[in-house]
Design an enzyme around this catalytic site. Structure first.
Site, PDB file in Angstrom:
ATOM      1  N   ARG A 109     -14.354   7.807  -5.711  1.00  0.00           N
ATOM      2  CA  ARG A 109     -14.739   6.473  -6.167  1.00  0.00           C
ATOM      3  C   ARG A 109     -13.963   6.127  -7.439  1.00  0.00           C
ATOM      4  NH1 ARG A 109     -19.265   9.787  -5.418  1.00  0.00           N
ATOM      5  NH2 ARG A 109     -20.826   9.142  -3.878  1.00  0.00           N
ATOM      6  N   CYS A 118     -15.089  17.601  19.882  1.00  0.00           N
ATOM      7  CA  CYS A 118     -14.014  18.599  19.988  1.00  0.00           C
ATOM      8  C   CYS A 118     -12.924  18.335  18.971  1.00  0.00           C
ATOM      9  CB  CYS A 118     -13.467  18.711  21.409  1.00  0.00           C
ATOM     10  SG  CYS A 118     -12.045  17.673  21.785  1.00  0.00           S
ATOM     11  N   LYS A 167     -26.959   6.610  -5.450  1.00  0.00           N
ATOM     12  CA  LYS A 167     -28.273   6.569  -4.829  1.00  0.00           C
ATOM     13  C   LYS A 167     -28.628   7.931  -4.247  1.00  0.00           C
ATOM     14  CE  LYS A 167     -26.409   2.985  -3.443  1.00  0.00           C
ATOM     15  NZ  LYS A 167     -25.699   2.807  -4.705  1.00  0.00           N
ATOM     16  N   HIS A 198     -25.069  -2.525   1.794  1.00  0.00           N
ATOM     17  CA  HIS A 198     -26.237  -2.352   0.928  1.00  0.00           C
ATOM     18  C   HIS A 198     -27.082  -3.610   0.806  1.00  0.00           C
ATOM     19  CE1 HIS A 198     -25.312   1.645  -0.794  1.00  0.00           C
ATOM     20  NE2 HIS A 198     -24.078   1.336  -0.454  1.00  0.00           N
ATOM     21  N   CYS A 201     -14.472  13.066  24.637  1.00  0.00           N
ATOM     22  CA  CYS A 201     -15.689  13.001  23.819  1.00  0.00           C
ATOM     23  C   CYS A 201     -16.068  11.557  23.506  1.00  0.00           C
ATOM     24  CB  CYS A 201     -15.515  13.769  22.510  1.00  0.00           C
ATOM     25  SG  CYS A 201     -15.003  15.478  22.712  1.00  0.00           S
ATOM     26  N   GLU A 261       0.877  -1.175   0.000  1.00  0.00           N
ATOM     27  CA  GLU A 261       0.000   0.000   0.000  1.00  0.00           C
ATOM     28  C   GLU A 261       0.912   1.222   0.000  1.00  0.00           C
ATOM     29  OE1 GLU A 261      -3.286   1.100  -0.063  1.00  0.00           O
ATOM     30  OE2 GLU A 261      -2.224   3.023   0.103  1.00  0.00           O
ATOM     31  N   ILE A 311     -14.046  -0.861  -8.552  1.00  0.00           N
ATOM     32  CA  ILE A 311     -14.805  -1.097  -7.320  1.00  0.00           C
ATOM     33  C   ILE A 311     -15.312   0.243  -6.771  1.00  0.00           C
ATOM     34  CG2 ILE A 311     -14.778  -2.085  -5.014  1.00  0.00           C
ATOM     35  CD1 ILE A 311     -14.300  -4.163  -7.229  1.00  0.00           C
ATOM     36  N   CYS A 369      -7.524  16.189  23.237  1.00  0.00           N
ATOM     37  CA  CYS A 369      -6.705  14.986  23.360  1.00  0.00           C
ATOM     38  C   CYS A 369      -5.531  14.919  22.410  1.00  0.00           C
ATOM     39  CB  CYS A 369      -7.561  13.731  23.232  1.00  0.00           C
ATOM     40  SG  CYS A 369      -8.210  13.456  21.575  1.00  0.00           S
ATOM     41  N   VAL A 391       3.909   0.775  -6.110  1.00  0.00           N
ATOM     42  CA  VAL A 391       4.326   0.064  -7.324  1.00  0.00           C
ATOM     43  C   VAL A 391       4.632   1.114  -8.384  1.00  0.00           C
ATOM     44  CG1 VAL A 391       3.548  -1.465  -9.175  1.00  0.00           C
ATOM     45  CG2 VAL A 391       3.065  -2.032  -6.776  1.00  0.00           C
TER      46      VAL A 391
END
Lengths: 578, 425
Positions: free
Chosen positions: A401, A531, A340, A133, A496, A115, A426, A536, A257
């Site tokens: 997408r 927040c 959609k 879905h 939170c 990746e 995909i 944090c 790659v």
């Protein structure tokens, strides 16, 4: 195979006056020419494409406006992977790549997932609404339809095994015109008997009101798809990858790659910034870059046209307005749009979510947000949920997408290159279909390898991933028990989302350690609340620095260069005088 | 699990919580204070600039010094405190409240007759002011930047833009400048500054840091680290004017765009929140709509000076210590549109209202103004102000006991510009 392009070219001529031409080459429809504007390129390619067709449009139209920045890649090079010869190389750490890697570990194979980003699910897989879905909008004949029902049913088991939050909350599609009811009833029957989407029912406005009292009061009836659900999309991706690693796969982040050597229809070598690899089989799960990977592999027979969408996350206080997924449908808009149209939902973590929109773009990695996206979505979704308010927004994000012009997945062996499998194009509902697609792709890879070597099942495969305990969701006795074992579970760092130091350290010790503020945030949620890390983030940064044993100024938010501080005050690095 | 019974549990160990606990103790209550951080003092720990305590102690103290005074008072009384302890939930019972907390020792439950919520406030974020673009590192709220610089000794910026002229933003402009960063400017969407006048002078003008009013940041650039921001001019409705965008290169954006009282625990108890203050509706005793639950400090409304926080919290602590259940007999305090808000929003006529502190902010910049309080049309109190500005909170002390109020009384607060008043005359 031959295909007559004359009809298509007549249409293109009419639209673009001869500036674009389609020709049928290598079983693809190749478009060439020059168009000034990107929307025209999209329009030309759509003219040539047939929905769900296996014959794909390859876009070679020159478009001066569409000059995308080069693919973001790690700036460093090293040799940590030099000479590696995995049985299977998976390119891409999104939901597709991660789930495929995990399914591959059911065999005794040497699996490597690469990746290019600093974490998994950093692109589309981490930037969507997390809907599982029901498949109500998918027609027979598409791969989307082929996988959706099986995959949807797998979610209970998969999420239980992988320890990922999943709620089958159901989806409502609201209609305001009562006269549409007979038509919609027919539509549902057609879906049931023709397409096998069996669980769909029609409910009355009164029934809807009982189930979701705050949705559009003008809704006269609604489609209810009980099989729809919500899952944490990046959580599922990370869980799949972690389970793959537990079962022996290797995940290499920050690995891009950059090229391939292909001889006689076989990928011999794959060049990355961390060395050259010699895989037996390559799986292309590269999302928006799948076409580039296909090209490197000498197997480009489709084109990806990026489409961005923006979602807004609202305060958990607004999360109580509804329990499910809902949208009001405007039938006319529905027929035109390739989405959609977004909706509102309560996410797996209990926030309200609104979106996404859908905007064509040539920029594959531009995830900037724009005010118009928020406006478009809120204008529309306030109809679905009148209480929806921009004031409750705590954050928004854009994902890109990776559709083809045929708007279907490409899940098949390379057409010219033998040791390649594409898992491309995909887009929605790709998160839902991933569990079933992964099984198929892994099987295909195993079959390919069986031609050359013995492929055995992995008897040690353990489908169960032990996740990080979320203490806020436990009862007090359970929580007290865990704190007794590890007092850090009693130190709340993120007020939170009620995340403890113990959970943050667990994230850092997890099978795929991503020691960044965002990496920790995605795994155990500090900074996800109202927040947005205001309180944090310094604490989380400090915990990461302590864990790594590095100065605070080396801790990053996410990618390379995303440092949070520049060094100590009163030093030249920090900007002051020494 | 351990159990404890108290008269008053104070949640929050910042200036409000400390003052409330001390005051409740001095009024003979058995008090427990719960603080989520490791140290008491709240946000004052990181406010190393001076200017605290002028009203309360008659001297200019730094934040930590001011906190220390109260911590000393608190310690001198041996009031029990649980630090690094986080309240997960509060349950209302017949006798009072059950406070569930978590810390390194596990889960504990504590019982109290009355609660004081001194939970402070949080900062508004970039997305809440609709900044678009990428999501790089380098976008900080002013308080977060202050935490990095003052508590961790780390520089979050070298060349930065500050959005919002709230006090913390102004203070951070000076602080970062002193630490060697370049502050390119402070941008404020409103046509008037949001911070105290003294901070504008001492933090900006003294350091030649420009203040740009009616301008805002609309977009950020940079994929990994912030590389620049887009500045837009805004119209009178604070909406960006198309075509006015300019890009400014910088490596940090510091936001000081408002504070929001933290009332998640209060809301979980059913406390009703005033949309104007974003804190609970309360009466002259700082009691919220839920009997036995008191609110004070920045959780009640955002104060400009900590001195007021201490004072208001002491009143809340005392009222909590003296609390006995009684039916409410509310009379609302109406403020006209010229006020941003007033606190308290109502009085409970079953309580002692002889010495009630009323805090307010004006809705705009007003010179020569007369504040008038009427009860059933009859003026019962008036005060003249040379000027009123929304950033400067004002305080009155009123003896409502003297006004002969009943539940039907119509009490109105109004601001009259002197000029108008003279014309009327």
């Amino acid at each position: 195979m031959r295909m007559d392009m004359s009809k298509c070219n007549r249409k293109l001529n009419k639209q673009f006056g001869g500036r674009v031409r389609a020709s049928f080459e290598n079983d693809c429809i190749v478009l060439r020419g020059e168009l000034e504007r990107w929307p025209d390129v999209i329009s030309a390619c759509r003219t040539a494409a047939r929905k769900y067709s296996r014959i794909h449009v390859v876009n070679d139209i020159v478009c001066p406006e569409a000059q995308d920045a080069p693919m973001r890649r790690p700036s460093f090079t090293d040799h940590t992977l030099e000479g590696a010869a995995p049985d299977v190389l998976v390119i891409g750490g999104g939901i597709s790549g991660a789930s495929i890697a995990r399914e591959l570990t059911k065999w005794k194979l040497n699996v490597l997932l690469v990746e290019k980003e600093s974490d998994l699910a950093l692109q589309a897989s981490g930037r969507n609404d997390g809907e599982v879905h029901p498949g109500i909008d998918l027609g027979k004949g598409s791969l989307k339809h082929k996988y959706i029902r099986t995959a949807n049913r797998m979610f209970d088991t998969v999420c239980k095994d992988l320890n990922v939050e999943f709620h089958r909350v159901g989806q409502y599609v609201l209609f305001g015109d009562v006269w549409l009811k007979p038509l919609i009833r027919l539509y549902c029957l057609w879906r049931k008997y023709h397409d096998g989407i069996e669980d769909t029912v029609l409910i009355s406005g009164a029934q809807l009101k009982r189930k979701e009292p705050l949705l559009d009061p003008e809704a006269k009836f609604a489609i209810l798809n009980p099989s729809a659900g919500v899952v944490c999309p990046y959580g599922l991706t990370i869980a799949y990858a972690e389970n793959a690693v537990q079962n022996g796969a290797k995940v290499s982040l920050g690995t891009a790659v950059l090229g391939m050597e292909v001889e006689n229809g076989t990928i011999r070598a794959v060049h990355t910034n961390r060395g050259t690899l010699y895989p037996k089989v390559v799986i292309n799960a590269a999302g928006v870059f799948a076409e580039e990977i296909a090209k490197m592999a000498d197997d480009r027979f489709y084109s990806i046209h990026p489409r961005r969408g923006t979602n807004s996350i609202l305060d958990k206080k607004a999360g109580v307005y509804m329990h499910s997924i809902a949208s009001v449908i405007d039938l006319r808009a529905q027929l035109r749009a390739h989405t959609k149209g977004g909706g509102t939902m309560r996410t797996a973590h209990g926030n309200l979510l609104a979106g996404p929109d859908a905007v064509e773009t040539w920029q594959k990695e531009n995830t900037e947000t724009h005010p118009e996206s928020i406006r478009v979505v809120f204008d529309k979704q306030k109809k679905t949920l009148p209480r929806l308010s921009e004031r409750d927004i705590i954050t928004y994000f854009t994902g890109v997408r990776a559709p083809t012009f045929e708007e279907d997945f490409i899940i098949e062996r390379g057409r010219r290159t033998k040791n390649l499998i594409h898992c491309a194009g995909i887009q929605s509902p790709g998160l839902t279909t991933a569990p079933a697609v992964a099984i198929d792709v892994a099987q295909t890879a195993a079959d390919m390898l069986s031609e050359k070597m013995t492929v055995e099942k992995n008897p040690a495969f353990d489908p169960v991933r032990k996740g990080i305990p979320a203490l806020r969701e436990m009862d007090e006795a359970q929580r007290a028990e865990l704190i007794k074992e590890n007092p850090d579970y009693g130190v709340i760092v993120c007020r939170c989302e009620e995340v403890s130091k113990g959970e943050i350290l667990d994230a850092l010790r997890s099978p795929i350690c991503v020691p960044t503020v965002d990496g920790v945030k995605k795994r155990v949620r500090p900074g996800m609340g109202r927040c947005q890390g205001g309180f944090c983030s310094p604490l989380v940064t400090q915990i990461i620095a302590d864990y790594l044993g590095v100065p605070l100024s080396e801790v990053r938010k996410s990618g390379e260069g995303s440092v949070i501080t520049f060094g100590k005050t009163k030093t030249p690095e920090g900007g002051g005088e020494a | 699990m351990t159990n404890d019974r108290y008269d008053v549990i104070v949640i929050g160990g910042g200036p409000a919580g400390l003052a409330a606990a001390v005051s409740a103790h001095d009024n003979d209550a058995r008090v427990l204070l719960i603080e989520r951080e490791a140290r008491l003092g709240g946000i004052l720990k990181q406010c190393i600039h001076d200017g605290f305590g002028l009203l309360r102690f008659g001297e200019k103290l730094s934040g930590p010094e001011y906190a220390e005074r109260y911590i000393d008072m608190f310690r001198a009384r041996d009031i029990p405190a649980l630090t690094l302890t986080f309240v997960t939930k509060i349950v209302k019972t017949e006798q009072g409240f059950e406070v569930h907390a978590v810390n390194r020792q596990g889960i504990s439950v504590h019982y109290a007759h009355a609660l004081v919520l001194a939970t402070g406030c949080r900062e508004r974020t970039a997305k809440q002011v609709f900044i678009h673009g990428t999501r790089p590192s380098g976008v900080f709220t002013a308080g977060t930047a202050q935490h990095f610089v003052n508590l961790l000794g780390e520089m979050p910026a070298k060349k930065c833009v500050i959005l919002g002229s709230g006090d913390i933003g102004l203070i951070m402009a000076r602080r970062l400048t002193l630490e060697g960063a370049r502050v390119l400017g402070v941008y404020e969407a409103k046509p008037t500054p949001s911070g105290l006048t003294r901070n504008l002078q001492q933090c900006l003008y003294d350091y030649d840091i420009p203040l740009h009013l009616s301008h805002t940041v609309t977009r950020v650039f940079g994929v990994d680290r912030l590389e620049g921001v887009e500045i837009s001019e805004v119209d009178e409705n604070m909406k960006p004017i198309p075509g006015t965008q300019t890009r400014l290169d910088c490596d940090a954006l510091i936001l000081s765009v408002g504070l929001i009282p933290e009332n998640e625990l209060a809301e979980s108890l059913g406390v009703e929140i005033d949309p104007k203050t974003k804190g609970p509706y309360c009466d002259g005793q700082c009691m919220t709509g839920v009997p036995g639950v008191f609110s004070c400090g920045n959780a009640l409304h955002v104060n400009d000076l900590v001195d007021y926080v201490s004072e208001n919290a002491a009143a809340a602590g005392k009222a909590a210590a003296l609390y006995t259940p009684a039916p409410q007999k509310y009379v609302p305090l109406h403020a006209d549109g010229s006020f941003l808000y007033i606190v308290p929003q109502r009085l409970d006529l079953n309580r002692d209202n002889t010495k009630v502190a009323v805090y307010f902010r004006s809705g705009g910049d007003f010179n020569k103004t007369r504040l008038s309080v009427t009860a059933d049309g009859r003026e019962v109190f008036a005060k003249k102000y040379a000027f009123l500005r929304p950033p400067e909170m004002e305080k009155l002390e009123l003896d409502f006991g003297a006004f002969g109020l009943t539940e039907e009384s119509d009490i109105r607060f109004a601001l009259q510009l002197q000029a108008e008043k003279e014309r009327e005359a």
